[in-house]
Design an enzyme around this catalytic site. Sequence first.
Site, short mmCIF file in Angstrom:
data_model
loop_
_atom_site.label_atom_id
_atom_site.label_comp_id
_atom_site.label_asym_id
_atom_site.label_seq_id
_atom_site.Cartn_x
_atom_site.Cartn_y
_atom_site.Cartn_z
N ASN A 84 0.83 -1.19 0.00
CA ASN A 84 0.00 0.00 0.00
C ASN A 84 0.88 1.25 0.00
OD1 ASN A 84 -2.34 1.63 0.21
ND2 ASN A 84 -3.36 0.04 1.41
N HIS A 114 23.67 -0.48 12.20
CA HIS A 114 24.83 0.38 12.44
C HIS A 114 25.45 0.00 13.78
CE1 HIS A 114 23.66 2.93 9.07
NE2 HIS A 114 22.42 2.80 9.51
N THR A 164 10.70 -6.80 16.65
CA THR A 164 12.09 -6.89 17.09
C THR A 164 12.56 -8.34 17.20
OG1 THR A 164 11.45 -6.88 19.41
CG2 THR A 164 11.90 -4.74 18.40
N LYS A 182 -2.32 -14.07 19.84
CA LYS A 182 -3.13 -15.28 19.82
C LYS A 182 -2.76 -16.13 18.63
CE LYS A 182 -7.36 -13.93 17.38
NZ LYS A 182 -8.80 -13.85 17.50
#
Length: 187
Positions: A84, A114, A164, A182
Amino acid sequence: MRTEKQKMLSGQWYNPLDKQLSAERLAARKLQQQFNHSAPDDEVLRQQLLKQWLPNSGKHFYIEPPFYCDYGYNINTGNKVFFNFNCVVLDVAPVNIGNNVFFGPAVQIYTVNHPLDAAERRTLLEQAMPVTIGDDVWIGGAVVILPGITIGKGAVVAAGSVVTKDVPAGVLAGGNPCKVLKVLATD
């Protein structure tokens, strides 16, 4: 001796200001600009540009402009992939996307990393880790996916999440940091 591009693609620390890499990013930016400023009804031009800019895309690959990436050739998609509006894919390392994958607006996928140490960051060296997204995944709007992440088949990542850690197959995950909310029914 390995080139900076070879280092980049193998996950080693590399210099992004290398002439070859800079030229490849510039070439991608030129195609990106043409695509992002093309007329909404000029599907022929858009498809021609996508074949040059993102040559490793499957059938029925569709992007709503604007779309931004570093190189384009490191984005590998299956069939029926939709991005999108306003997505960013920093494809320094490969970004592998399965079939039937949908991205909401403003999704950001980062492969580049980095150094944490400020003195090391001043060297301008970078490192890249691939991102892998399985078949039948839906990534909600404004999701950020960090380097080295894998999102399993059939997963849904809720809007606004920051991914993450890897997301297992067949789950709804969300939040900052993103976590499993869930297990979804499978077909």
